[in-house]
Write an enzyme that holds these catalytic residues in place. Structure first.
Site, short mmCIF file in Angstrom:
data_model
loop_
_atom_site.label_atom_id
_atom_site.label_comp_id
_atom_site.label_asym_id
_atom_site.label_seq_id
_atom_site.Cartn_x
_atom_site.Cartn_y
_atom_site.Cartn_z
N LYS A 53 6.18 -1.73 -13.23
CA LYS A 53 4.84 -1.81 -13.84
C LYS A 53 4.48 -0.47 -14.49
O LYS A 53 4.00 -0.41 -15.63
CB LYS A 53 3.80 -2.19 -12.78
CG LYS A 53 3.91 -3.65 -12.36
CD LYS A 53 3.11 -3.97 -11.10
CE LYS A 53 3.37 -5.43 -10.68
NZ LYS A 53 2.73 -5.78 -9.41
N GLN A 97 -0.92 -2.84 -4.88
CA GLN A 97 0.24 -3.71 -4.63
C GLN A 97 0.15 -4.35 -3.24
O GLN A 97 -0.06 -3.66 -2.24
CB GLN A 97 1.53 -2.89 -4.77
CG GLN A 97 2.79 -3.69 -4.63
CD GLN A 97 3.02 -4.68 -5.77
OE1 GLN A 97 2.74 -4.39 -6.94
NE2 GLN A 97 3.50 -5.85 -5.44
N ASP A 120 -5.41 -7.58 -11.67
CA ASP A 120 -4.67 -8.63 -10.98
C ASP A 120 -5.47 -9.94 -10.95
O ASP A 120 -4.92 -11.01 -10.66
CB ASP A 120 -4.38 -8.21 -9.52
CG ASP A 120 -2.91 -7.88 -9.29
OD1 ASP A 120 -2.08 -8.28 -10.13
OD2 ASP A 120 -2.61 -7.23 -8.28
#
Ligand code: NDP
Length: 298
Positions: A53, A97, A120
């Site tokens: 990412k 994460q 997200d």
């Protein structure tokens, strides 16, 4: 192979090129999209995802920040970091994460991320906006958003319309299954969401013109579960024993060799949905950056 192979790598490359061009236009106005990725602990798979990412963000010219915190990080410390990033005007997107270590309450952390920076798309505000159809204000979870682009791509290649099509999703998680259902409903598909209690899973699959599989069960969906000509999107990523002793390989939730004889179009694993997830993260970050600065985001 008789089906059209949906090349997630190629579609993701095209998406990233578009995101890179949008970022360049913002940078030329003195506004650099900023993405902060927070990793707690040393889970091997998470490290790979976070590294990928960060690299993609840099490649697109973003201001890319990575925070590697030890496994022992406490809730208060992580909350303090999230609040600091919420207040930082150079950061437009924040990603923590998952999974987080046991001592940290993931729900509290995710709900502390400012909804407009929640790239997200897991914050209840974004989930709610998607549920009421306010997609122009929501940030949509990356994996279903990327899967939707692949579905559009396949429908175009096959000359199909989503409008009124029978769509079946296996999996009802907040990360994939449920938001996938919202996105397909937006396109006026007739949506069924199946899960582990579904009585006749094979039967549900057989009437699907669009089949999205996100169950986390290696090669569960067999070739004879698939309607001839269906569009099959395999979200699953499962590491299983390889053909040589001591080796491993990645497989999806769909038995690809069988399914690709029957489907009209199908994604491979790897090289299908996986690459799209990162592309959509960067796309969400550009969207977030535009919205936070009062610029049009389309
Ligand atoms: P979850 O474990 O959160 O959800 C799995 C879902 O599948 C649940 O709703 C479960 O039903 C259902 N399910 C499990 N087993 C069966 C079964 N035998 N029959 C029918 N339904 C079943 O997983 P995620 O949604 O997070 O992920 C799904 C898969 O997608 C995983 O393989 C994951 O690795 C992959 N993934 C890939 C990403 C990518 O970038 N390509 C990103 C995110 C995930 P129930 O609710 O009843 O338990």
């Amino acid at each position: 192979l008789s089906s059209y192979l949906i090349d997630g790598k190629a579609v993701s490359k095209a998406t990233l090129a578009k995101v890179g061009a949008e970022a360049a236009a913002l940078i030329s106005r003195g506004l650099t999209p900023g993405l902060a990725v927070v990793l707690v602990g040393s889970d091997a798979a998470s490290q790979v995802y976070v590294g990928a990412k960060g690299k993609a963000a840099k490649d697109c010219g973003f201001h890319s920040l990575q925070f590697d915190l030890p496994e022992t990080t406490g809730q208060a410390e992580l909350l303090a970091l999230v609040r600091r990033l919420n207040a930082d005007p150079q950061v437009h997107g924040i990603l923590v994460q998952l999974p987080l270590p046991r001592q940290v309450d993931s729900t509290t952390i995710l709900e502390t991320i400012a909804p407009e920076k929640d790239v997200d798309g897991f914050h209840p505000i974004n989930v709610g906006l998607a549920a009421i159809g306010a997609f122009d204000r929501a940030l949509i979870p990356c994996t279903p958003a990327g899967s939707m682009i692949l579905i559009d791509h396949a429908c175009e290649a096959l000359g199909r319309k989503l409008d009124g099509a029978e769509a079946v999703i296996i999996g009802r998680s907040n990360i994939v299954g449920k938001p996938m259902a919202q996105l397909l409903l937006r396109e006026s598909a007739t949506v069924t969401v199946a899960h582990s209690k579904t009585r006749d899973l094979a039967g549900e699959c057989r009437r699907a013109e669009i089949l999205v599989v996100a169950a986390g069960r290696p090669e569960m969906v067999r070739g004879d579960w698939i309607m001839p000509g269906a569009v099959v999107i395999d979200v699953g990523i499962n590491r299983v024993a390889g053909l040589q002793p001591g080796t491993t390989r990645l497989v999806g939730d769909v038995a690809f060799a069988e399914a690709s004889q029957v489907a009209g179009a199908i994604t491979p694993v790897p090289g299908g949905v996986g690459p799209m997830t990162i592309a959509m993260l960067l796309s969400n970050t550009v969207t977030a950056c535009c919205r936070q600065n009062g610029l049009p985001d389309d």
